[in-house]
Enzyme design. Structure first.
Site, mmCIF file in Angstrom:
data_model
loop_
_atom_site.group_PDB
_atom_site.id
_atom_site.type_symbol
_atom_site.label_atom_id
_atom_site.label_comp_id
_atom_site.label_asym_id
_atom_site.label_seq_id
_atom_site.Cartn_x
_atom_site.Cartn_y
_atom_site.Cartn_z
ATOM 1 N N SER A 27 0.822 -1.154 -0.084
ATOM 2 C CA SER A 27 -0.144 0.250 -0.020
ATOM 3 C C SER A 27 0.850 1.273 -0.060
ATOM 4 C CB SER A 27 -0.916 0.064 1.234
ATOM 5 O OG SER A 27 -1.988 -0.968 1.351
ATOM 6 N N HIS A 33 -2.735 0.525 -4.787
ATOM 7 C CA HIS A 33 -2.279 -0.437 -5.445
ATOM 8 C C HIS A 33 -2.460 -0.392 -6.923
ATOM 9 C CE1 HIS A 33 -1.272 -3.264 -1.866
ATOM 10 N NE2 HIS A 33 -2.264 -2.364 -1.236
ATOM 11 N N HIS A 76 -5.255 -8.988 -1.850
ATOM 12 C CA HIS A 76 -5.306 -9.241 -0.364
ATOM 13 C C HIS A 76 -6.574 -10.434 -0.179
ATOM 14 C CE1 HIS A 76 -3.851 -5.260 -0.537
ATOM 15 N NE2 HIS A 76 -3.136 -5.336 0.699
ATOM 16 N N TYR A 120 -8.634 -10.149 1.919
ATOM 17 C CA TYR A 120 -10.033 -9.453 2.216
ATOM 18 C C TYR A 120 -10.722 -9.173 0.839
ATOM 19 C CZ TYR A 120 -7.303 -5.064 1.727
ATOM 20 O OH TYR A 120 -6.801 -3.965 1.201
ATOM 21 N N GLU A 121 -10.274 -9.004 -0.138
ATOM 22 C CA GLU A 121 -10.826 -8.695 -1.164
ATOM 23 C C GLU A 121 -11.829 -9.720 -1.756
ATOM 24 O OE1 GLU A 121 -8.205 -6.283 -4.244
ATOM 25 O OE2 GLU A 121 -6.763 -6.961 -2.791
ATOM 26 N N ALA A 142 2.411 -2.183 4.240
ATOM 27 C CA ALA A 142 2.025 -1.078 5.206
ATOM 28 C C ALA A 142 1.573 -1.834 6.602
ATOM 29 C CB ALA A 142 1.178 0.025 4.784
ATOM 30 N N MET A 171 -2.577 -6.861 7.016
ATOM 31 C CA MET A 171 -3.579 -7.641 6.266
ATOM 32 C C MET A 171 -2.760 -8.363 4.943
ATOM 33 S SD MET A 171 -6.616 -4.613 6.346
ATOM 34 C CE MET A 171 -6.834 -3.783 7.824
ATOM 35 N N SER A 172 -1.692 -8.684 4.873
ATOM 36 C CA SER A 172 -1.310 -8.968 3.762
ATOM 37 C C SER A 172 0.012 -10.069 4.229
ATOM 38 C CB SER A 172 -0.620 -8.230 3.006
ATOM 39 O OG SER A 172 0.447 -7.472 3.323
ATOM 40 N N ASN A 204 1.205 3.462 11.283
ATOM 41 C CA ASN A 204 0.373 3.962 12.417
ATOM 42 C C ASN A 204 0.840 3.123 13.682
ATOM 43 O OD1 ASN A 204 -1.340 2.184 10.614
ATOM 44 N ND2 ASN A 204 -2.116 1.752 12.609
ATOM 45 N N HIS A 233 -8.051 3.842 6.182
ATOM 46 C CA HIS A 233 -6.894 3.482 5.142
ATOM 47 C C HIS A 233 -6.253 4.851 4.410
ATOM 48 C CE1 HIS A 233 -5.317 1.195 1.677
ATOM 49 N NE2 HIS A 233 -6.166 1.894 0.932
HETATM 50 N N1 HPA Z 1 -3.681 -2.755 11.060
HETATM 51 C C1 HPA Z 1 -3.727 -3.625 9.980
HETATM 52 N N2 HPA Z 1 -3.298 -3.478 8.741
HETATM 53 C C2 HPA Z 1 -2.792 -2.220 8.652
HETATM 54 C C3 HPA Z 1 -2.450 -1.283 9.702
HETATM 55 C C4 HPA Z 1 -3.065 -1.650 10.970
HETATM 56 O O1 HPA Z 1 -3.059 -1.030 11.934
HETATM 57 N N3 HPA Z 1 -1.903 -0.182 9.308
HETATM 58 C C5 HPA Z 1 -1.488 -0.413 8.057
HETATM 59 N N4 HPA Z 1 -1.968 -1.786 7.421
#
Ligand code: HPA
Length: 277
Positions: free
Chosen positions: A34, A65, A87, A89-90, A117, A212-213, A236, A248
């Site tokens: 990302s 992406h 991903h 989740y898609e 990320a 998430m990946s 973050n 996001h």
């Molecule tokens: N959680 C999950 N996926 C992420 C996060 C998060 O805090 N930050 C960037 N991708």
């Protein structure tokens, strides 16, 4: 997609790549997460093929992406750069990146470098900092090898994150003057972010970052015998750690802010991998 269908797609992808980029045997694959896609623009003599033209490659639906395979030279190394990933989740499929990973191995690459990320669980490792992944936790019950045939599915994950590549990443951090944290990445399915309670649990069970990946790609790459390294860009702190909510937008904005350092780190890493052969 069933495994045999994947295999047919891999054969088509190889044909297309060989026709469009004749004579190039990538020694290394790089997946850009990302907001980190800019590195694809630094590939020299680039041949860019849209995922849409490569059967079985995902059409990324997450903003940030791109969805291009860029083949050429990065930091002097013949590379296949996957700008954008699919991903879990898609579509609820842990094998979103199976054709990408299997095609890379079939093209003759030996190394896969993954980026993503991620949210940090360590207050001292804040947004903008890269973190070398040393190990992972997949506590979500998902595994990309479920449903695949043969004994290859029993993938060994000791040293999944190749120790020699980790040494090269540390050396690359010194080369590029970028401080590199290290830690364990925990895979959550997403796309909803974690709850503060889940983040507290993740810290207790030994995670340093969440995302998430990446984890399914690591497992599939190890099944193909590729050596793997992975680096997170921390965008973050985990849910509940700052008193603010997550988004996001923040992920993309923070990934973009840290991207100059991240790019120099990855370039130095790729150069080191090329030099080590
Ligand atoms: N959680 C999950 N996926 C992420 C996060 C998060 O805090 N930050 C960037 N991708």
């Amino acid at each position: 997609m069933i495994y045999a269908e994947e295999t047919l797609n891999v054969a088509s992808v190889i044909d297309i790549v060989r026709a469009r980029a004749p004579g190039i045997v990538p020694m290394l694959g790089l997946v850009l997460g990302s907001g980190l896609g800019e590195l694809a623009d630094e590939v020299e003599d680039a041949v860019r093929i849209a995922y849409a033209d490569l059967p079985g490659l995902p059409i990324p639906s997450a903003s940030g992406h791109a969805g291009d395979l860029v083949i050429g030279r990065l930091a002097g190394v013949d590379a296949a750069v996957f700008a954008g990933r699919g991903h879990y989740y898609e579509h609820g499929n842990p094998r979103e990146m199976a054709v990408a990973v299997r095609s890379l191995a079939a093209l003759g690459a030996r190394v896969l470098v993954l980026t993503n990320a991620a949210g940090s669980l360590r207050p001292e490792v804040g947004p903008g900092k890269p973190m070398l992944i040393t190990d992972h936790i997949a506590y979500n019950g998902l595994n990309p090898m479920i449903g695949t045939p043969g004994d290859k599915r029993f993938v060994n994950l000791v040293d999944a994150y190749d120790p020699a590549l980790r040494d090269l990443a540390r050396a690359a951090a010194v080369d590029s003057g970028v401080a590199l944290a290290e830690g364990v990445y925990m895979w959550f399915s997403g796309p909803a972010f974690e709850t503060p309670a889940e983040i507290r649990m993740a810290r207790i069970i030994g995670a340093d970052a969440v995302g998430m990946s990446t984890v399914p790609e690591v497992i599939m790459a190890r099944a193909e015998g590729l050596r793997v390294a992975a680096i997170s860009m921390i965008t973050n702190l985990g849910a509940g750690m700052t008193g603010r909510g997550l988004s996001h937008e923040e992920t993309k904005a923070e990934a973009a802010k840290g991207s100059a350092d991240f790019k120099s780190l990855i370039r130095a890493f790729v150069a080191r991998i090329g030099a080590a052969g």
